[in-house]
Structures are given as structure tokens and as C-alpha cells.
Design an enzyme around this catalytic site. Structure first.
Site, PDB file in Angstrom:
ATOM      1  N   LYS A   1       1.882 -14.568  11.502  1.00 21.27           N
ATOM      2  CA  LYS A   1       0.671 -13.775  11.714  1.00 21.27           C
ATOM      3  C   LYS A   1      -0.597 -14.626  11.564  1.00 21.27           C
ATOM      4  O   LYS A   1      -0.549 -15.740  11.035  1.00 21.27           O
ATOM      5  CB  LYS A   1       0.668 -12.604  10.723  1.00 21.27           C
ATOM      6  CG  LYS A   1       1.836 -11.616  10.942  1.00 21.27           C
ATOM      7  CD  LYS A   1       1.716 -10.395  10.019  1.00 21.27           C
ATOM      8  CE  LYS A   1       2.859  -9.413  10.259  1.00 21.27           C
ATOM      9  NZ  LYS A   1       2.711  -8.177   9.432  1.00 21.27           N
TER      10      LYS A   1
ATOM     11  N   TYR B   1       2.396  -2.358  17.735  1.00 26.35           N
ATOM     12  CA  TYR B   1       2.537  -1.612  16.477  1.00 26.35           C
ATOM     13  C   TYR B   1       2.331  -0.118  16.680  1.00 26.35           C
ATOM     14  O   TYR B   1       2.000   0.591  15.738  1.00 26.35           O
ATOM     15  CB  TYR B   1       1.563  -2.162  15.434  1.00 26.35           C
ATOM     16  CG  TYR B   1       2.054  -3.424  14.739  1.00 26.35           C
ATOM     17  CD1 TYR B   1       3.140  -3.378  13.853  1.00 26.35           C
ATOM     18  CD2 TYR B   1       1.445  -4.658  14.944  1.00 26.35           C
ATOM     19  CE1 TYR B   1       3.595  -4.521  13.202  1.00 26.35           C
ATOM     20  CE2 TYR B   1       1.893  -5.812  14.295  1.00 26.35           C
ATOM     21  CZ  TYR B   1       2.973  -5.731  13.417  1.00 26.35           C
ATOM     22  OH  TYR B   1       3.426  -6.864  12.763  1.00 26.35           O
TER      23      TYR B   1
ATOM     24  N   ARG C   1       6.911 -14.384   2.308  1.00 28.24           N
ATOM     25  CA  ARG C   1       5.700 -13.630   1.958  1.00 28.24           C
ATOM     26  C   ARG C   1       5.215 -13.967   0.555  1.00 28.24           C
ATOM     27  O   ARG C   1       4.016 -14.050   0.309  1.00 28.24           O
ATOM     28  CB  ARG C   1       5.941 -12.133   2.136  1.00 28.24           C
ATOM     29  CG  ARG C   1       5.875 -11.731   3.620  1.00 28.24           C
ATOM     30  CD  ARG C   1       6.337 -10.322   3.847  1.00 28.24           C
ATOM     31  NE  ARG C   1       6.026  -9.854   5.196  1.00 28.24           N
ATOM     32  CZ  ARG C   1       6.597  -8.778   5.738  1.00 28.24           C
ATOM     33  NH1 ARG C   1       7.495  -8.075   5.066  1.00 28.24           N
ATOM     34  NH2 ARG C   1       6.257  -8.406   6.963  1.00 28.24           N
TER      35      ARG C   1
ATOM     36  N   ASN D   1       0.125 -10.389   5.712  1.00 32.32           N
ATOM     37  CA  ASN D   1       1.344 -10.777   4.992  1.00 32.32           C
ATOM     38  C   ASN D   1       2.210 -11.813   5.719  1.00 32.32           C
ATOM     39  O   ASN D   1       3.428 -11.814   5.602  1.00 32.32           O
ATOM     40  CB  ASN D   1       2.139  -9.531   4.585  1.00 32.32           C
ATOM     41  CG  ASN D   1       2.573  -8.690   5.768  1.00 32.32           C
ATOM     42  OD1 ASN D   1       2.315  -9.055   6.915  1.00 32.32           O
ATOM     43  ND2 ASN D   1       3.248  -7.591   5.504  1.00 32.32           N
TER      44      ASN D   1
ATOM     45  N   HIS E   1       5.997 -11.275  10.530  1.00 40.68           N
ATOM     46  CA  HIS E   1       6.638 -10.033  10.953  1.00 40.68           C
ATOM     47  C   HIS E   1       8.130 -10.284  11.058  1.00 40.68           C
ATOM     48  O   HIS E   1       8.548 -11.369  11.438  1.00 40.68           O
ATOM     49  CB  HIS E   1       6.103  -9.608  12.333  1.00 40.68           C
ATOM     50  CG  HIS E   1       6.930  -8.523  12.970  1.00 40.68           C
ATOM     51  ND1 HIS E   1       6.763  -7.206  12.659  1.00 40.68           N
ATOM     52  CD2 HIS E   1       7.943  -8.587  13.874  1.00 40.68           C
ATOM     53  CE1 HIS E   1       7.649  -6.478  13.363  1.00 40.68           C
ATOM     54  NE2 HIS E   1       8.367  -7.300  14.105  1.00 40.68           N
TER      55      HIS E   1
ATOM     56  N   GLU F   1      11.055  -5.802  20.856  1.00 40.36           N
ATOM     57  CA  GLU F   1       9.949  -6.696  20.487  1.00 40.36           C
ATOM     58  C   GLU F   1      10.085  -8.057  21.158  1.00 40.36           C
ATOM     59  O   GLU F   1       9.099  -8.641  21.616  1.00 40.36           O
ATOM     60  CB  GLU F   1       9.900  -6.835  18.967  1.00 40.36           C
ATOM     61  CG  GLU F   1       9.503  -5.532  18.287  1.00 40.36           C
ATOM     62  CD  GLU F   1       9.700  -5.520  16.774  1.00 40.36           C
ATOM     63  OE1 GLU F   1       9.422  -4.479  16.150  1.00 40.36           O
ATOM     64  OE2 GLU F   1      10.140  -6.548  16.209  1.00 40.36           O
TER      65      GLU F   1
HETATM   66  P1  ATP Z   1       6.371  -6.030   9.752  1.00 43.37           P
HETATM   67  O1  ATP Z   1       6.727  -4.851  10.631  1.00 43.37           O
HETATM   68  O2  ATP Z   1       5.057  -6.682  10.124  1.00 43.37           O
HETATM   69  O3  ATP Z   1       7.499  -7.018   9.620  1.00 43.37           O
HETATM   70  P2  ATP Z   1       7.093  -4.498   7.437  1.00 43.37           P
HETATM   71  O4  ATP Z   1       8.232  -4.016   8.262  1.00 43.37           O
HETATM   72  O5  ATP Z   1       7.415  -5.173   6.140  1.00 43.37           O
HETATM   73  O6  ATP Z   1       6.160  -5.490   8.264  1.00 43.37           O
HETATM   74  P3  ATP Z   1       5.736  -2.055   8.048  1.00 43.37           P
HETATM   75  O7  ATP Z   1       5.855  -0.836   7.208  1.00 43.37           O
HETATM   76  O8  ATP Z   1       6.484  -2.114   9.351  1.00 43.37           O
HETATM   77  O9  ATP Z   1       6.093  -3.307   7.141  1.00 43.37           O
HETATM   78  O10 ATP Z   1       4.188  -2.276   8.316  1.00 43.37           O
HETATM   79  C1  ATP Z   1       3.750  -3.105   9.388  1.00 43.37           C
HETATM   80  C2  ATP Z   1       2.598  -3.953   8.924  1.00 43.37           C
HETATM   81  O11 ATP Z   1       1.474  -3.114   8.640  1.00 43.37           O
HETATM   82  C3  ATP Z   1       2.816  -4.716   7.610  1.00 43.37           C
HETATM   83  O12 ATP Z   1       3.503  -5.916   7.751  1.00 43.37           O
HETATM   84  C4  ATP Z   1       1.401  -4.966   7.162  1.00 43.37           C
HETATM   85  O13 ATP Z   1       0.810  -6.041   7.890  1.00 43.37           O
HETATM   86  C5  ATP Z   1       0.716  -3.663   7.573  1.00 43.37           C
HETATM   87  N1  ATP Z   1       0.723  -2.708   6.455  1.00 43.37           N
HETATM   88  C6  ATP Z   1       1.770  -1.995   5.993  1.00 43.37           C
HETATM   89  N2  ATP Z   1       1.425  -1.221   4.951  1.00 43.37           N
HETATM   90  C7  ATP Z   1       0.099  -1.454   4.752  1.00 43.37           C
HETATM   91  C8  ATP Z   1      -0.863  -0.968   3.824  1.00 43.37           C
HETATM   92  N3  ATP Z   1      -0.532  -0.066   2.887  1.00 43.37           N
HETATM   93  N4  ATP Z   1      -2.126  -1.438   3.923  1.00 43.37           N
HETATM   94  C9  ATP Z   1      -2.476  -2.341   4.875  1.00 43.37           C
HETATM   95  N5  ATP Z   1      -1.618  -2.840   5.788  1.00 43.37           N
HETATM   96  C10 ATP Z   1      -0.343  -2.411   5.723  1.00 43.37           C
HETATM   97 MG    MG Z   2       7.989  -3.259  10.220  1.00 43.43          MG
END
Ligand code: ATP
Ligand code: MG
Length: 138
Positions: free
Chosen positions: A10, A50, A103, A113, A116, A127
Site C-alpha cells: 500500500k 474496495y 503489518r 497498514n 493487502h 482481485e
Molecule cells: P485488506 O483487505 O486491505 O487486506 P483486511 O482484510 O485486514 O485488509 P478489511 O476489514 O478488509 O481488513 O479492511 C480493508 C482495509 O480498510 C484495511 O486493510 C484498512 O486499510 C482499512 N480499515 C479497516 N478497518 C478500518 C478502521 N477501523 N479504520 C480505518 N481504516 C480501516
Molecule cells: Mg480485507
């Protein structure tokens, strides 16, 4: 029983100079690179990628962050790729991620973070094809 996952390094991790270290961790964990590109998402493309999170309160912030700078997109191959890659990257919030995870080492915050990782085989395929044609996968 090899299968595939999809990842992005990212904008925060690119800006912080962690591309090399993250790719090294990915290789060391036994993933093979099937496809890779250095690119930048428009806000529209990030919103589409997203779109499952459309109703979440952080969606606007997520879209603006993911289109704020270049990323590295890649398709990775390994047995149990989706599950093993999620273990390698650690929890969404780096404060809760285990020591040694990508992470934990490289993320700035829950939003910014570092990486992805796809959450299912089905989403990995969707994706991966968002970024790569069949001709770009080896
Ligand atoms: P990713 O899909 O990016 O691998 P993830 O599966 O661990 O991450 P998801 O729940 O899919 O988490 O959320 C997608 C992305 O949205 C997160 O990686 C983060 O960048 C952002 N995100 C998730 N929760 C929050 C939050 N509470 N506040 C801000 N950003 C968030
Ligand atoms: Mg996710």
C-alpha cells in the site's frame, strides 16, 4: 495443491521505503510471484476495488488513502496461499498483529497498514483479474 492470492503493497509502505523488505519476507515465506506491477490507483479504481466496504464508516478514508500514491500489486502462489498470506501479514490493526508479521513491522496504523491480502480464493481470483490479464500471469 498450489493456489493463489492477491496482494498490494500500500502507499504508506511504498512511501516509507519498504517495498524491498516486504518482497523479501514474501519470498522467504515461500510464495512464488505469478504477476507484479508498480502502479497507482485513481480514486474511482480504489473505490471499485474496495466496494464491498462501501457502507463502512472508513470507506472514504480508505479510498483516498489507497489512491494517494503508488502501490505494488502482485499475484502470489503457494499451497494454502490465502490462509498463509493472511498469517504472514498479521492483523488489520498493527497494534494487534503478531511479532514478525509484515503489518507489525511496517504498518503505520489500522488504516495505513502496509499490505493487502485477499480473504478467500474467490476474492483472490477477482482481485487478481482487476489488475492483470491472463497474458500477464506466469
Ligand atoms: P485488506 O483487505 O486491505 O487486506 P483486511 O482484510 O485486514 O485488509 P478489511 O476489514 O478488509 O481488513 O479492511 C480493508 C482495509 O480498510 C484495511 O486493510 C484498512 O486499510 C482499512 N480499515 C479497516 N478497518 C478500518 C478502521 N477501523 N479504520 C480505518 N481504516 C480501516
Ligand atoms: Mg480485507
Amino acid at each position: 495443491m498450489t493456489n493463489r492470492t492477491f496482494t498490494m503493497i500500500k502507499p504508506d509502505a511504498v512511501e516509507d521505503g519498504h517495498i524491498g523488505a516486504i518482497l523479501n519476507d514474501i519470498n522467504a515465506a515461500g510464495f512464488r510471484i505469478v504477476a507484479m506491477k508498480y502502479t497507482k490507483l485513481s480514486a474511482e479504481q480504489a473505490g471499485k476495488f474496495y466496494e464491498v466496504h462501501q457502507e463502512r464508516p472508513f470507506y472514504g478514508e480508505l479510498v483516498s488513502f489507497m489512491s494517494s500514491g503508488p502501490i505494488v500489486a502482485a499475484i502470489l502462489e503457494k499451497d494454502h496461499a490465502v490462509e498463509d498470506f493472511r498469517k504472514l501479514i498479521g492483523a488489520t490493526n498493527p497494534a494487534n498483529a503478531e511479532d514478525g508479521t509484515i503489518r507489525k513491522k511496517f504498518a503505520r496504523s489500522i488504516g495505513e497498514n502496509a499490505v493487502h491480502g485477499s480473504d478467500s480464493n474467490e476474492n483472490a481470483a477477482i482481485e487478481g483479474s482487476f489488475f492483470f490479464s491472463a497474458l500477464e500471469q506466469f
